[in-house]
Design a protein around this motif. Structure first.
Motif, PDB file in Angstrom:
ATOM      1  N   THR A  88      32.006  52.176  35.513  1.00  0.00           N
ATOM      2  CA  THR A  88      31.056  51.216  34.959  1.00  0.00           C
ATOM      3  C   THR A  88      30.245  51.893  33.865  1.00  0.00           C
TER       4      THR A  88
ATOM      5  N   GLN B 183      33.280  47.210  32.616  1.00  0.00           N
ATOM      6  CA  GLN B 183      33.962  47.772  33.780  1.00  0.00           C
ATOM      7  C   GLN B 183      35.463  47.565  33.623  1.00  0.00           C
TER       8      GLN B 183
ATOM      9  N   TRP C 265      38.184  46.918  35.291  1.00  0.00           N
ATOM     10  CA  TRP C 265      38.765  46.433  36.541  1.00  0.00           C
ATOM     11  C   TRP C 265      40.285  46.300  36.471  1.00  0.00           C
TER      12      TRP C 265
ATOM     13  N   PHE D 206      42.973  41.320  38.793  1.00  0.00           N
ATOM     14  CA  PHE D 206      41.758  41.734  38.102  1.00  0.00           C
ATOM     15  C   PHE D 206      42.002  41.912  36.615  1.00  0.00           C
ATOM     16  N   ASP D 207      40.930  41.764  35.854  1.00  0.00           N
ATOM     17  CA  ASP D 207      40.933  42.110  34.434  1.00  0.00           C
ATOM     18  C   ASP D 207      39.586  42.748  34.109  1.00  0.00           C
ATOM     19  N   ASP D 208      39.495  43.409  32.973  1.00  0.00           N
ATOM     20  CA  ASP D 208      38.266  44.113  32.605  1.00  0.00           C
ATOM     21  C   ASP D 208      37.100  43.131  32.511  1.00  0.00           C
ATOM     22  N   ARG D 209      35.955  43.583  32.963  1.00  0.00           N
ATOM     23  CA  ARG D 209      34.745  42.768  32.945  1.00  0.00           C
ATOM     24  C   ARG D 209      33.784  43.271  31.874  1.00  0.00           C
TER      25      ARG D 209
ATOM     26  N   ASP E 167      34.053  37.621  34.029  1.00  0.00           N
ATOM     27  CA  ASP E 167      34.133  38.262  35.329  1.00  0.00           C
ATOM     28  C   ASP E 167      35.424  39.067  35.491  1.00  0.00           C
ATOM     29  N   TYR E 168      35.488  39.818  36.601  1.00  0.00           N
ATOM     30  CA  TYR E 168      36.636  40.696  36.833  1.00  0.00           C
ATOM     31  C   TYR E 168      37.800  39.993  37.507  1.00  0.00           C
TER      32      TYR E 168
END
Length: 410
Positions: free
Chosen positions: A265, A287, A289, A305-308, A340-341
């Motif tokens: 993070t 982040q 993710w 998930f994907d980057d946040r 969001d992630y």
């Protein structure tokens, strides 16, 4: 000795009371639930900024470098409550629900002129949802609850003028329950329950540097970092026949270590301060993710998930910190955008919010009562799937007392 007893009391209070205000969002069934960003109510009223915030009037867990801002005679104790009305819209229509509860407990105090400490409990993630649908030969319903909390101890120091550095050492713990009830047309009901138990340690660090332009104006830069890590704990699935009131043995039990992880993070912020009266701050959070591990279970909904990333902007105005009641009142305003992630069927989940609030001073002390209002819109993209509107009312109190002053009797 008094301060250590108070710190122990605050830690025990945080453990006993159920921290993390409850929500009711089907999006929280994915991953670890809805993430929280260590922001206090005063910071939420400003859009959730805090990486560059440096003030002795409130606890700032978002950047531990700020802990040394506490005055040498001051003890801060901050706690917040949250009440939420949620309106949800999808293809099946519109419905409303509500949630809330205790959000966090924090405290901060000085150790030396250049070193400050903080201890408390803040939520890491929250899970809460309930919905149902028809299946072949019956119906199913989905329910979830729980979340993870952080019991932390932080230190912040000023090794040289205008430069600050700090660290948070956290104990991450809690349980998440995801339940699926299957009811047949004959009336029998089975419960499939996925449980995740986390008991782990977490660490994050931060720095701040203030550039004073003149007596009235200054600019502060803030940066935070939390390294990626594998989670420690266990997860498993249990099956119940609720009609017969029996429990099967655990299925597919495995360790979180090596199978589930948290990403790195990164946080950065810049804040302008004028006469300790006006503060304007902009923050960015990232982040990765997409690189995080989440094994999951074949019998439950898969998680991707994907980057946040999150952008936030906030401002605070106090007309005169030494004036009358309304002049000492802090007026706050903010907003944010968050990707969001979690992903749902290749759709990103996004939310944005606007907030405002007041920091009302107590009549005969430096204690502040924080009353805030927040609107949040959340949905998936490009397919909207489920649209959610949150209407939050937040109420908190920051006790600011001269705990270390001893009067002399002559």
């Amino acid at each position: 000795m008094k301060i250590f007893k108070l710190a122990l009391f605050a830690a025990l209070l945080a453990v006993i009371l159920p921290v993390s205000a409850q929500i009711n969002s089907p999006y929280s069934m994915f991953g670890y639930g809805q993430l929280r960003d260590n922001s206090t109510l005063a910071q939420r009223q400003m859009g959730g900024v805090g990486y560059a915030m440096h003030t002795g009037r409130q606890v700032n867990v978002m950047n531990p470098a700020s802990y040394d801002a506490t005055d040498s005679l001051t003890f801060l104790f901050d706690m917040g409550l949250d009440f939420t009305i949620i309106n949800q819209n999808d293809a099946d229509g519109s419905r409303s629900d509500y949630g809330g509860g205790l959000d966090y407990i924090t405290m901060a105090f000085p150790v030396t002129r250049w070193l400050g400490m903080s201890i408390g409990m803040v939520p890491f993630s929250s899970v809460g949802y309930s919905f149902g649908n028809e299946i072949s030969n019956g119906a199913s319903s989905h329910q979830g609850n729980g979340g993870f909390n952080q019991l932390y101890l932080g230190v912040g120091a000023t090794p040289f003028k205008n430069f600050r550095i700090g660290f948070n050492f956290s104990y991450l713990f809690g349980n998440v329950y995801n339940d699926v009830y299957a009811t047949t047309t004959q009336g029998s009901t089975s419960l499939f329950e996925q449980v995740m138990e986390v008991q782990d340690f977490h660490f994050d660090a931060g720095i701040q540097y203030t550039i004073p332009f003149n007596r009235n104006n200054s600019l502060t830069l803030g940066f935070t970092y939390a390294p990626e890590k594998t989670l420690l704990g266990n997860t498993f699935v249990q099956k119940y026949d609720t009609s017969a009131d029996t429990e099967t043995t655990r299925q597919d039990e495995h360790s979180l270590k090596g199978n589930y992880s948290l990403p790195s993070t990164y946080g950065a912020g810049i804040a302008w301060n004028y006469k300790n009266s006006v503060t304007v701050e902009a923050d960015f959070t990232y982040q990765n993710w997409a690189d995080a591990k989440f094994k999951g279970f074949d019998s439950f909904t898969s998680t991707k998930f994907d980057d946040r990333y999150r952008l936030a902007l906030g401002a605070s105005y106090t007309p005169d910190p030494r004036g009358g009641f309304f002049k000492r009142t802090a007026y706050r305003l903010g907003g944010y955008y968050n990707r969001d992630y979690i992903m749902v069927n290749d759709n990103h989940v996004r939310d944005f919010g606007v907030s405002c609030g007041f920091g009302f001073p107590a009549i005969s002390s430096k204690t502040v009562i924080n009353l805030g209002f927040e609107y949040i819109h959340r949905q998936a993209y490009p397919q909207a799937l489920l649209k959610e509107n949150y209407y939050n009312i937040t109420l908190g109190i920051t006790f600011n007392q001269l705990w270390f002053f001893q009067s002399k009797i002559r």
